[in-house]
Design a protein around this motif. Sequence first.
Motif, PDB file in Angstrom:
ATOM      1  N   CYS A  62       0.788  -1.213  -0.026  1.00  0.00           N
ATOM      2  CA  CYS A  62      -0.156  -0.108   0.034  1.00  0.00           C
ATOM      3  C   CYS A  62       0.736   1.304  -0.083  1.00  0.00           C
ATOM      4  O   CYS A  62       0.590   2.149  -0.801  1.00  0.00           O
ATOM      5  CB  CYS A  62      -1.220   0.142   1.244  1.00  0.00           C
ATOM      6  SG  CYS A  62      -2.159  -1.393   1.019  1.00  0.00           S
ATOM      7  N   LEU A  63       1.936   1.278   0.691  1.00  0.00           N
ATOM      8  CA  LEU A  63       2.816   2.502   0.806  1.00  0.00           C
ATOM      9  C   LEU A  63       3.438   2.720  -0.561  1.00  0.00           C
ATOM     10  O   LEU A  63       3.427   3.801  -0.969  1.00  0.00           O
ATOM     11  CB  LEU A  63       3.879   2.363   1.804  1.00  0.00           C
ATOM     12  CG  LEU A  63       3.295   2.569   3.544  1.00  0.00           C
ATOM     13  CD1 LEU A  63       4.181   2.252   4.270  1.00  0.00           C
ATOM     14  CD2 LEU A  63       2.782   3.723   3.494  1.00  0.00           C
ATOM     15  N   PHE A  64       4.138   1.688  -1.294  1.00  0.00           N
ATOM     16  CA  PHE A  64       4.606   1.831  -2.485  1.00  0.00           C
ATOM     17  C   PHE A  64       3.501   2.378  -3.592  1.00  0.00           C
ATOM     18  O   PHE A  64       4.012   3.085  -4.396  1.00  0.00           O
ATOM     19  CB  PHE A  64       5.418   0.629  -2.912  1.00  0.00           C
ATOM     20  CG  PHE A  64       6.895   0.416  -2.433  1.00  0.00           C
ATOM     21  CD1 PHE A  64       7.914   0.244  -3.252  1.00  0.00           C
ATOM     22  CD2 PHE A  64       7.001   0.433  -1.125  1.00  0.00           C
ATOM     23  CE1 PHE A  64       9.062   0.083  -2.790  1.00  0.00           C
ATOM     24  CE2 PHE A  64       8.251   0.370  -0.413  1.00  0.00           C
ATOM     25  CZ  PHE A  64       9.476   0.069  -1.432  1.00  0.00           C
ATOM     26  N   ALA A  65       2.556   1.550  -3.474  1.00  0.00           N
ATOM     27  CA  ALA A  65       1.548   1.932  -4.177  1.00  0.00           C
ATOM     28  C   ALA A  65       0.982   3.430  -4.197  1.00  0.00           C
ATOM     29  O   ALA A  65       0.770   4.046  -5.280  1.00  0.00           O
ATOM     30  CB  ALA A  65       0.173   1.147  -4.433  1.00  0.00           C
ATOM     31  N   ALA A  66       0.858   3.800  -2.901  1.00  0.00           N
ATOM     32  CA  ALA A  66       0.386   5.294  -2.554  1.00  0.00           C
ATOM     33  C   ALA A  66       1.417   6.290  -3.007  1.00  0.00           C
ATOM     34  O   ALA A  66       1.315   7.264  -3.817  1.00  0.00           O
ATOM     35  CB  ALA A  66       0.250   5.541  -1.328  1.00  0.00           C
ATOM     36  N   ILE A  67       2.913   6.140  -3.040  1.00  0.00           N
ATOM     37  CA  ILE A  67       3.629   6.947  -3.345  1.00  0.00           C
ATOM     38  C   ILE A  67       3.934   6.938  -4.912  1.00  0.00           C
ATOM     39  O   ILE A  67       3.833   7.944  -5.374  1.00  0.00           O
ATOM     40  CB  ILE A  67       5.132   6.675  -2.654  1.00  0.00           C
ATOM     41  CG1 ILE A  67       4.857   6.812  -1.298  1.00  0.00           C
ATOM     42  CG2 ILE A  67       6.315   7.310  -3.262  1.00  0.00           C
ATOM     43  CD1 ILE A  67       6.329   6.114  -0.593  1.00  0.00           C
ATOM     44  N   TYR A  68       3.671   5.927  -5.561  1.00  0.00           N
ATOM     45  CA  TYR A  68       3.979   5.849  -6.960  1.00  0.00           C
ATOM     46  C   TYR A  68       2.651   6.636  -7.481  1.00  0.00           C
ATOM     47  O   TYR A  68       2.984   7.348  -8.546  1.00  0.00           O
ATOM     48  CB  TYR A  68       3.926   4.263  -7.507  1.00  0.00           C
ATOM     49  CG  TYR A  68       3.719   4.019  -8.887  1.00  0.00           C
ATOM     50  CD1 TYR A  68       4.949   4.428  -9.789  1.00  0.00           C
ATOM     51  CD2 TYR A  68       2.652   3.689  -9.666  1.00  0.00           C
ATOM     52  CE1 TYR A  68       4.841   4.148 -11.181  1.00  0.00           C
ATOM     53  CE2 TYR A  68       2.575   3.574 -10.923  1.00  0.00           C
ATOM     54  CZ  TYR A  68       3.515   3.762 -11.610  1.00  0.00           C
ATOM     55  OH  TYR A  68       3.550   3.882 -13.222  1.00  0.00           O
ATOM     56  N   ASN A  69       1.495   6.335  -6.950  1.00  0.00           N
ATOM     57  CA  ASN A  69       0.359   7.026  -7.664  1.00  0.00           C
ATOM     58  C   ASN A  69       0.438   8.621  -7.424  1.00  0.00           C
ATOM     59  O   ASN A  69      -0.106   9.260  -8.155  1.00  0.00           O
ATOM     60  CB  ASN A  69      -0.918   6.447  -6.961  1.00  0.00           C
ATOM     61  CG  ASN A  69      -1.124   4.957  -7.466  1.00  0.00           C
ATOM     62  OD1 ASN A  69      -0.966   4.589  -8.406  1.00  0.00           O
ATOM     63  ND2 ASN A  69      -1.653   4.049  -6.483  1.00  0.00           N
ATOM     64  N   PHE A  70       1.019   8.924  -6.348  1.00  0.00           N
ATOM     65  CA  PHE A  70       1.129  10.222  -5.852  1.00  0.00           C
ATOM     66  C   PHE A  70       1.980  10.951  -6.737  1.00  0.00           C
ATOM     67  O   PHE A  70       1.719  12.218  -7.418  1.00  0.00           O
ATOM     68  CB  PHE A  70       1.755  10.621  -4.472  1.00  0.00           C
ATOM     69  CG  PHE A  70       1.628  12.147  -4.273  1.00  0.00           C
ATOM     70  CD1 PHE A  70       0.745  12.804  -3.569  1.00  0.00           C
ATOM     71  CD2 PHE A  70       2.885  12.604  -4.212  1.00  0.00           C
ATOM     72  CE1 PHE A  70       0.796  14.120  -3.287  1.00  0.00           C
ATOM     73  CE2 PHE A  70       3.095  14.077  -3.954  1.00  0.00           C
ATOM     74  CZ  PHE A  70       2.116  14.689  -3.414  1.00  0.00           C
ATOM     75  N   PHE A  71       2.916  10.438  -7.458  1.00  0.00           N
ATOM     76  CA  PHE A  71       3.983  10.919  -8.183  1.00  0.00           C
ATOM     77  C   PHE A  71       3.795  10.834  -9.786  1.00  0.00           C
ATOM     78  O   PHE A  71       4.270  11.246 -10.588  1.00  0.00           O
ATOM     79  CB  PHE A  71       5.465  10.750  -7.861  1.00  0.00           C
ATOM     80  CG  PHE A  71       5.963  11.316  -6.529  1.00  0.00           C
ATOM     81  CD1 PHE A  71       6.511  12.769  -6.613  1.00  0.00           C
ATOM     82  CD2 PHE A  71       5.839  10.471  -5.624  1.00  0.00           C
ATOM     83  CE1 PHE A  71       6.612  13.147  -5.598  1.00  0.00           C
ATOM     84  CE2 PHE A  71       6.632  11.297  -4.419  1.00  0.00           C
ATOM     85  CZ  PHE A  71       6.794  12.450  -4.129  1.00  0.00           C
ATOM     86  N   MET A  72       2.835   9.831  -9.920  1.00  0.00           N
ATOM     87  CA  MET A  72       2.624   9.281 -11.454  1.00  0.00           C
ATOM     88  C   MET A  72       1.766  10.554 -12.203  1.00  0.00           C
ATOM     89  O   MET A  72       0.705  10.933 -11.619  1.00  0.00           O
ATOM     90  CB  MET A  72       1.620   8.074 -11.618  1.00  0.00           C
ATOM     91  CG  MET A  72       1.501   7.649 -12.683  1.00  0.00           C
ATOM     92  SD  MET A  72       0.438   5.897 -12.730  1.00  0.00           S
ATOM     93  CE  MET A  72      -1.133   6.493 -12.025  1.00  0.00           C
ATOM     94  N   PRO A  73       2.469  10.918 -13.314  1.00  0.00           N
ATOM     95  CA  PRO A  73       1.676  12.007 -14.197  1.00  0.00           C
ATOM     96  C   PRO A  73       0.364  11.671 -14.502  1.00  0.00           C
ATOM     97  O   PRO A  73       0.106  10.601 -14.777  1.00  0.00           O
ATOM     98  CB  PRO A  73       2.694  12.088 -15.188  1.00  0.00           C
ATOM     99  CG  PRO A  73       3.218  10.827 -15.441  1.00  0.00           C
ATOM    100  CD  PRO A  73       3.470  10.434 -13.865  1.00  0.00           C
ATOM    101  N   GLN A  74      -0.591  12.510 -14.781  1.00  0.00           N
ATOM    102  CA  GLN A  74      -1.888  12.336 -15.148  1.00  0.00           C
ATOM    103  C   GLN A  74      -2.130  11.863 -16.605  1.00  0.00           C
ATOM    104  O   GLN A  74      -2.881  11.159 -16.952  1.00  0.00           O
ATOM    105  CB  GLN A  74      -2.878  13.745 -14.912  1.00  0.00           C
ATOM    106  CG  GLN A  74      -2.817  14.333 -13.520  1.00  0.00           C
ATOM    107  CD  GLN A  74      -3.353  13.444 -12.648  1.00  0.00           C
ATOM    108  OE1 GLN A  74      -4.474  12.955 -13.026  1.00  0.00           O
ATOM    109  NE2 GLN A  74      -2.913  13.026 -11.391  1.00  0.00           N
TER     110      GLN A  74
END
Length: 453
Positions: free
Chosen positions: A400-412
Amino acid sequence: YLVFILGVIHFLLGLDINIVGISLPSIANYFQTTPNNVSAIVWVYFLIITCFLLFFGKFGDDFGFRKIYLSGIAVFTAGSLFSALSPGITYLIASRVIQAVGAAVLFALTPAIISADIPDDIKGRAYGINYSFVAIGGVIGRSSSGYLIDYFGWRAIFLINIPVGIFALYVAYKILPESVRKKSDKPFDYRGTLYIFLSLFSLLFIINKIVEFGILSPVILISFAVFIIFGTLFIRRQQFFSNPLFNLSLLKNKNLSIHFLLFLVIYIITNGTIFLFPFFLLSLKVYSAKQIGLMMTVPSVMQMFSGYLSGRLAEKRSPKSIMALGLAVLFLSYIGNTFLDANSSFTLIIILMAVYGFAIGFSIPVNTNAVMKYSSQYNKGSLASFMTTLVRTGSALGTCLFAAIYNFFMPQSGSANLIPAFRYTFIFGVFVIFAGLILLMILNDNEFETDDA
């Protein structure tokens, strides 16, 4: 023979964990359901395992390991059969709950059985061999899943468990010793079991669903309140109940608490990496899904060898020195990950994955052996189950932490460069490993020479 059959059982668990996750798209397509619905096949399984670990660990301490362990094998095998025969997604999820109850027994009691019934001079080796069998299950699960599903369909991933489970049950029945138990008139803590089940269920539900529902949604807020209330009730009950599920006073031992925290660090990284790396490899648009599955077996292959080596060294060296080497290598591999980009060669990627796998395999058996050295004759199950509860919680947190950080920085924009998002997530992993190295610095070098285990 005992080490072998315990290894076969954990091979089965490692196979199931790795092969089921890869089969989710096929199951979703077969039942014409959404990815979100089919994901429950995985997260409900882990949730039930985690919630029942302390119960079965203490149950084994109070009533003996043999009958409970044999029942765990039988229930897991029956759950596999029910899963394979499921006519719908709801039935499949319910069957996975049955599987998870059996798996919880096996995860909770295997370290305790090794600690109770394997001679001291080969205990470290036994933990290493057991971990190597888990890694073998991962290798076979990841490498064969695509072919198995293509040729036989998704039901085959559950049917494959049945002959192995029957074999393991027969051999375990023949050779598993009955541990001697001290008779006690103290009642079993069923109320504490309910409290920890509701608390952990709520916590893991939050971890799995917070991104979907949002942090301020009523469902998440109510779940958080349930986690706090029943977690508090559980802690209070363990402090005052005559026969607690877990003796919280053990956590006053600084060294033991550090070993527990190190499990959180290791499994946050392990499952975060398992989540992130396939997405990174897919983003390169060079490798097919089957190639990525084979590439993901590289860490498991390395874990097979380094796990056994770690177990051997655990019999001769201090846990701190072995863990320091493992975490240092892991730290270097993650530093390397932060430099990966679209131009990274196949060779570099494989080397980094291999180094990561070696470091993880090198760290886990020695930490398991160190934790179990703190057990007495009558708390091996509860100590092993608390350790495994932290392992499963760390696994959920890592994903969940890796997914959340990746999703936060993932471009739209779908066509934008994804490499910075991966890089920031890998940097987060570097800091997690660094925290583990700091924990090691305050661990007593000669803990088992100065502390009464």
